[in-house]
Design an enzyme around this catalytic site. Structure first.
Site, PDB file in Angstrom:
ATOM      1  N   PRO A 201       0.850  -1.196   0.000  1.00 34.98           N
ATOM      2  CG  PRO A 201       0.052  -1.021   2.193  1.00 34.98           C
ATOM      3  CD  PRO A 201       0.815  -1.927   1.267  1.00 34.98           C
TER       4      PRO A 201
ATOM      5  CB  CYS B 174       1.376   4.857   8.515  1.00 34.97           C
ATOM      6  SG  CYS B 174       1.573   6.518   7.899  1.00 34.97           S
TER       7      CYS B 174
ATOM      8  CE  LYS C 137       3.106  -2.324   4.573  1.00 30.10           C
ATOM      9  NZ  LYS C 137       3.498  -0.971   4.963  1.00 30.10           N
TER      10      LYS C 137
ATOM     11  N   GLY D  23      10.169  -4.424   3.002  1.00 23.71           N
ATOM     12  CA  GLY D  23      11.237  -3.463   3.279  1.00 23.71           C
ATOM     13  C   GLY D  23      12.498  -3.773   2.499  1.00 23.71           C
ATOM     14  N   GLY D  24      12.853  -2.867   1.563  1.00 18.79           N
ATOM     15  CA  GLY D  24      14.137  -2.976   0.872  1.00 18.79           C
ATOM     16  C   GLY D  24      14.260  -4.117  -0.124  1.00 18.79           C
TER      17      GLY D  24
ATOM     18  N   GLY E  35       7.384  -2.378  -2.275  1.00 20.80           N
ATOM     19  CA  GLY E  35       6.777  -1.052  -2.360  1.00 20.80           C
ATOM     20  C   GLY E  35       7.422  -0.203  -3.434  1.00 20.80           C
TER      21      GLY E  35
HETATM   22  C1  LIG Z   1       4.805   7.081  -1.226  1.00 17.22           C
HETATM   23  C2  LIG Z   1       4.610   6.023  -0.180  1.00 17.22           C
HETATM   24  C3  LIG Z   1       3.390   5.911   0.464  1.00 17.22           C
HETATM   25  C4  LIG Z   1       3.166   4.899   1.422  1.00 17.22           C
HETATM   26  N1  LIG Z   1       1.920   4.759   1.965  1.00 17.22           N
HETATM   27  C5  LIG Z   1       1.670   3.699   2.787  1.00 17.22           C
HETATM   28  C6  LIG Z   1       0.349   3.385   3.214  1.00 17.22           C
HETATM   29  O1  LIG Z   1      -0.636   4.030   2.833  1.00 17.22           O
HETATM   30  N2  LIG Z   1       0.182   2.333   4.061  1.00 17.22           N
HETATM   31  C7  LIG Z   1       1.247   1.567   4.484  1.00 17.22           C
HETATM   32  O2  LIG Z   1       1.055   0.602   5.238  1.00 17.22           O
HETATM   33  N3  LIG Z   1       2.492   1.828   4.082  1.00 17.22           N
HETATM   34  C8  LIG Z   1       2.727   2.848   3.225  1.00 17.22           C
HETATM   35  N4  LIG Z   1       3.987   3.046   2.737  1.00 17.22           N
HETATM   36  C9  LIG Z   1       5.074   2.127   3.146  1.00 17.22           C
HETATM   37  C10 LIG Z   1       5.165   0.946   2.168  1.00 17.22           C
HETATM   38  O3  LIG Z   1       3.958   0.190   2.154  1.00 17.22           O
HETATM   39  C11 LIG Z   1       6.325   0.022   2.544  1.00 17.22           C
HETATM   40  O4  LIG Z   1       6.096  -0.496   3.826  1.00 17.22           O
HETATM   41  C12 LIG Z   1       7.673   0.758   2.567  1.00 17.22           C
HETATM   42  O5  LIG Z   1       7.825   1.593   1.421  1.00 17.22           O
HETATM   43  C13 LIG Z   1       8.837  -0.245   2.635  1.00 17.22           C
HETATM   44  O6  LIG Z   1       8.828  -1.112   1.518  1.00 17.22           O
HETATM   45  P1  LIG Z   1       9.825  -0.875   0.255  1.00 17.22           P
HETATM   46  O7  LIG Z   1      11.222  -0.809   0.802  1.00 17.22           O
HETATM   47  O8  LIG Z   1       9.605  -2.078  -0.634  1.00 17.22           O
HETATM   48  O9  LIG Z   1       9.424   0.410  -0.391  1.00 17.22           O
HETATM   49  C14 LIG Z   1       4.221   4.032   1.788  1.00 17.22           C
HETATM   50  C15 LIG Z   1       5.457   4.160   1.134  1.00 17.22           C
HETATM   51  C16 LIG Z   1       5.658   5.133   0.155  1.00 17.22           C
HETATM   52  C17 LIG Z   1       6.998   5.209  -0.552  1.00 17.22           C
END
Ligand SMILES: Cc1cc2nc3c(=O)[nH]c(=O)nc-3n(C[C@H](O)[C@H](O)[C@H](O)COP(=O)(O)O)c2cc1C
Length: 332
Positions: A17, A100, A139, A212-213, A233
């Site tokens: 998300p 969040c 989450k 994450g990552g 993400g």
């Molecule tokens: C622009 C943006 C908006 C996000 N909004 C949410 C959200 O609405 N709900 C949530 O649980 N996490 C949110 N996240 C966190 C991501 O879901 C994820 O946990 C985080 O980016 C780590 O994963 P990644 O390293 O693959 O990006 C957001 C991340 C980004 C970059």
């Protein structure tokens, strides 16, 4: 919830998300690349859903399935009412956001601050799960400042397991609620995959999705040796085409891999329909930049879709994008 063509559960690969990013248009675009992945909506707060324009938040395209609605809130009755709406609208899962770190949501007791209130989270989970028959998932982070020990994490997950929760998405870093912005909170606290992995040992009957990552399919294959699923993400958004082989590599599908050009061609009728319904081309074109990364011409394509699209007729911009995508080296 599993799609018919694979015995593997869709949560094996999830798109995270992301507020403002994983709206229905991005999800539709991503679905063009992978039929099997589980997609998550942006977080929607219970307040917005109960007192705002619910159809605007909940509407999606049938092709987006399997699709999970993520909720932000901490009032069990309100969360239960929203979970019911999710089920009524046909969502395949409802997810509670306990990750969040933004100040705005902390003030409303939403997101990662709830990690300090495991009993409340368990109550929220129970109210939601009692209200619906679709899966309810959580989450969360591995801790927050002031509550960083593994014992506290065990207590947090343990109370939700007691309440019946079976599936968790673990963003494998803590959130620092005092002093870091949400963006910093996605990079600065170190990733601790070993802590998330310990949860899989301590709760062997539960399903854990690692987040994450995770940036590549190779990363996914590595983590899937330990976890039941992975959630991606930023890399899914910024480098969308990287994931065009998810179905083949992670789900064992033997369907042909879609080309960048075809993925782009497929979105054009969707854009046309959106404009007919009163939307703008830019609502969708802004989500397509991740199709063009890492080949000659990719920078120009991103520029066309993010800058030129505001100045020139869309048809002309799209024709230029197609010309670049038809050049021979783009799918390598
Ligand atoms: C622009 C943006 C908006 C996000 N909004 C949410 C959200 O609405 N709900 C949530 O649980 N996490 C949110 N996240 C966190 C991501 O879901 C994820 O946990 C985080 O980016 C780590 O994963 P990644 O390293 O693959 O990006 C957001 C991340 C980004 C970059």
């Amino acid at each position: 919830m599993n799609s018919q063509s694979s015995a593997l559960p869709n949560y094996r690969f999830c798109v995270a998300p992301m507020l403002d990013w994983t709206d229905r248009h991005f999800r539709y675009f991503f679905r063009g690349l992978s039929k099997q992945s589980l997609l998550y909506t942006e977080m929607i707060t219970t307040g917005a859903l109960l007192h705002g324009d619910a159809p605007r938040y909940l509407a999606y395209h049938e092709l987006e399935h399997p699709l999970a609605l993520q909720l932000g809130g901490s009032n069990p009755d309100e969360l239960a009412a929203c979970a019911k709406k999710a089920e009524a609208w046909g969502y395949d899962e409802v997810n509670l956001n306990v990750g969040c770190p933004s100040d705005r949501v902390q003030n409303n007791m939403i997101g990662a601050c709830l990690m300090a209130h495991p009993t409340l989270v368990a109550d929220c989970f129970k109210a939601m799960q009692d209200a619906v028959s679709i899966p309810v998932t959580i989450k969360h982070r591995i801790g927050i400042d002031g509550r960083e020990s593994y014992d506290e994490l065990l207590d947090f997950v343990g109370q939700s397991v007691q309440a019946g929760c079976k599936r968790f998405i673990v963003h494998a870093r803590i959130a620092i609620l005092k002093g870091l912005s949400p963006k910093q909170n996605r990079d600065i606290p170190p990733l601790k995959y070993d802590v998330a992995a310990q949860l899989t040992k301590d709760f062997p009957d539960c399903t854990f999705i690692l987040n994450g990552g995770i940036n590549t399919l190779l990363d996914c294959e590595h983590h899937l040796q330990t976890f039941d699923g992975v959630m991606v993400g930023r890399a899914a958004y910024h480098n969308t085409y990287e994931w065009a082989t998810v179905d083949q590599r992670l789900f064992g599908s033997d369907t042909p891999i879609i080309s960048r050009e075809q993925a782009f061609l497929n979105i054009l009728p969707y854009i046309e329909q959106h404009v007919k319904e009163g939307g703008t081309v830019q609502h969708i074109s802004r989500h397509l930049l991740g199709l063009a990364q890492g080949f000659s011409g990719s920078r120009r394509i991103r520029q066309l879709l993010s800058v030129d699209i505001h100045k020139q007729p869309a048809r002309e911009v799209f024709d230029q994008v197609l010309t670049y995508l038809q050049s021979s080296d783009v799918n390598g």
